[in-house]
Design a protein around this motif. Structure first.
Motif, mmCIF file in Angstrom:
data_model
loop_
_atom_site.group_PDB
_atom_site.id
_atom_site.type_symbol
_atom_site.label_atom_id
_atom_site.label_comp_id
_atom_site.label_asym_id
_atom_site.label_seq_id
_atom_site.Cartn_x
_atom_site.Cartn_y
_atom_site.Cartn_z
ATOM 1 N N SER A 55 0.830 -1.202 0.000
ATOM 2 C CA SER A 55 0.000 0.000 0.000
ATOM 3 C C SER A 55 0.869 1.259 0.000
ATOM 4 O O SER A 55 1.927 1.301 0.644
ATOM 5 N N ILE A 70 -5.025 8.845 2.129
ATOM 6 C CA ILE A 70 -5.273 8.150 0.869
ATOM 7 C C ILE A 70 -4.422 6.892 0.844
ATOM 8 O O ILE A 70 -3.195 6.951 1.035
ATOM 9 N N ASP A 72 -3.535 3.588 -1.483
ATOM 10 C CA ASP A 72 -3.624 2.998 -2.809
ATOM 11 C C ASP A 72 -2.874 1.680 -2.807
ATOM 12 O O ASP A 72 -1.673 1.637 -2.508
ATOM 13 N N ASN A 73 -3.599 0.592 -3.118
ATOM 14 C CA ASN A 73 -2.994 -0.745 -3.119
ATOM 15 C C ASN A 73 -3.269 -1.390 -4.475
ATOM 16 O O ASN A 73 -4.302 -2.030 -4.673
ATOM 17 N N HIS A 79 -8.506 1.396 -3.691
ATOM 18 C CA HIS A 79 -8.153 2.801 -3.484
ATOM 19 C C HIS A 79 -9.068 3.344 -2.389
ATOM 20 O O HIS A 79 -10.288 3.253 -2.478
#
Length: 341
Positions: A55, A70, A72-73, A79
């Motif tokens: 992530s 935030i 994001d993976n 997301h």
């Protein structure tokens, strides 16, 4: 003259305190575990995602002072945009572009979770607001449930006197009616004390996981009166059911708990049910009018939504429970007066 009954009440309070203490210690251990391995935010899924090495996490402070995170993976196709507004108020939007990898989301406290499918993926919006629960209905209700158990434990006081102690009770320098009234009043004090202890324990558990955000409304106080009176009415009913027995009264105390909860459920069976169930409903409906569980607002069997549809207002519950308590107590005393040594 009620020394023995005070000892029973004291024993019940000690056992209740020990049980609540053990539950609290387990909760403390769970809270420590969550602090180390559990979620970073209120949602366990978001917390685990933030700790995933794959992530990418970005945290910024918005102009209004709130904190935006935030996550994001790409590996999981997830997301996340989480906004912490402070005081337990969080808004999280999760976009999952893959059909695999089901999200296990746990929300502590007051929260709403809405998920919509979007092709092969999904979008989930979570909003929690634990700044002020605004109500103590849950705490008071659970405490009332514990008080019901205490009422069941303390009930059977007359049967205990009948089993080899009735001769001693008859030598006390008061009438049996006075002794019976004093005994039941002592037990009622114990039931109220158990409710207070349990309510404090529930607040402690809430503070442990959600912080010191408490609120008590006028309706909550009415609920407190209802659940306490429900426990007392249940206690009086059990005393009435066992006052003339000398042995095996424990069977009644145990089975009555199940029957007492099933009667309100069966009395609300739908008209489209099979004939056998309708026959059971016909039998159960008049019994539900004199069943304390119908008015106590506490049951581990009855679904809360269905119960709320048919539940009378608290202003009706309170006088009915008072009347049931007095009637059952009077019947118990009359029965015990007639028991011979």
């Amino acid at each position: 003259m009620t020394y023995v009954e005070w000892l029973r009440v004291g024993t019940t309070l000690k056992r209740t305190a020990i049980t609540l203490g053990i539950i609290f210690l387990i909760a403390v251990a769970a809270r420590i575990w969550l602090s180390v391995y559990g979620p970073v935010d209120a949602m366990s899924y978001v917390g685990m995602l933030q700790r995933d090495p794959a992530s990418h996490v970005t945290t910024t402070t918005l102009p209004d002072g709130s904190r935006q995170t935030i996550v994001d993976n790409p590996a999981q196709g997830v997301h996340v945009v989480a906004v912490d507004l402070g005081k337990g108020h969080e808004i999280v939007h999760i976009t999952n572009s893959k059909a695999t990898g089901r999200q296990h989301i746990a929300v502590f406290g007051n929260g709403d979770v809405n998920t919509t499918r979007n092709g092969t993926g999904s979008e989930t919006t979570i909003e929690t607001d634990n700044a002020d629960t605004g109500s103590s209905a849950l705490e008071f209700g659970i405490a009332g449930f514990v008080a019901l158990i205490a009422g069941m434990i303390l009930a059977g006081c007359f049967s205990r006197e009948n089993d080899g102690h009735l001769e001693i009770a008859m030598t006390k320098p008061v009438s049996r009616t006075t002794l019976a009234i004093q005994t039941m009043l002592v037990d009622c004090v114990g039931i109220v004390a158990v409710w207070v202890m349990s309510a404090i324990a529930m607040y402690a558990l809430q503070a442990l996981f959600l912080g010191f955000h408490f609120g008590v409304t006028g309706r909550d106080w009415l609920l407190a009166v209802v659940v306490v009176l429900g426990a007392i009415a249940w206690y009086a009913l059990l005393c009435c059911s066992t006052a003339s027995l000398k042995r095996n009264y424990g069977i009644i105390l145990g089975t009555a708990w199940i029957v007492g909860q099933l009667i309100p459920v069966v009395s609300q069976i739908d008209d489209n049910a099979p004939q056998l169930f309708l026959l059971l409903r016909t039998i159960a409906r008049p019994l539900s009018w004199i069943d304390p569980f119908t008015y106590a607002r506490i049951s581990i069997v009855m679904p809360s939504a269905a119960h709320a549809m048919h539940a009378p207002p608290y202003q009706v519950d309170i006088p009915v429970l008072v009347a049931l308590s007095l009637v059952y107590a009077a019947c118990a005393i009359v029965q015990w007066r007639r028991v011979e040594a």
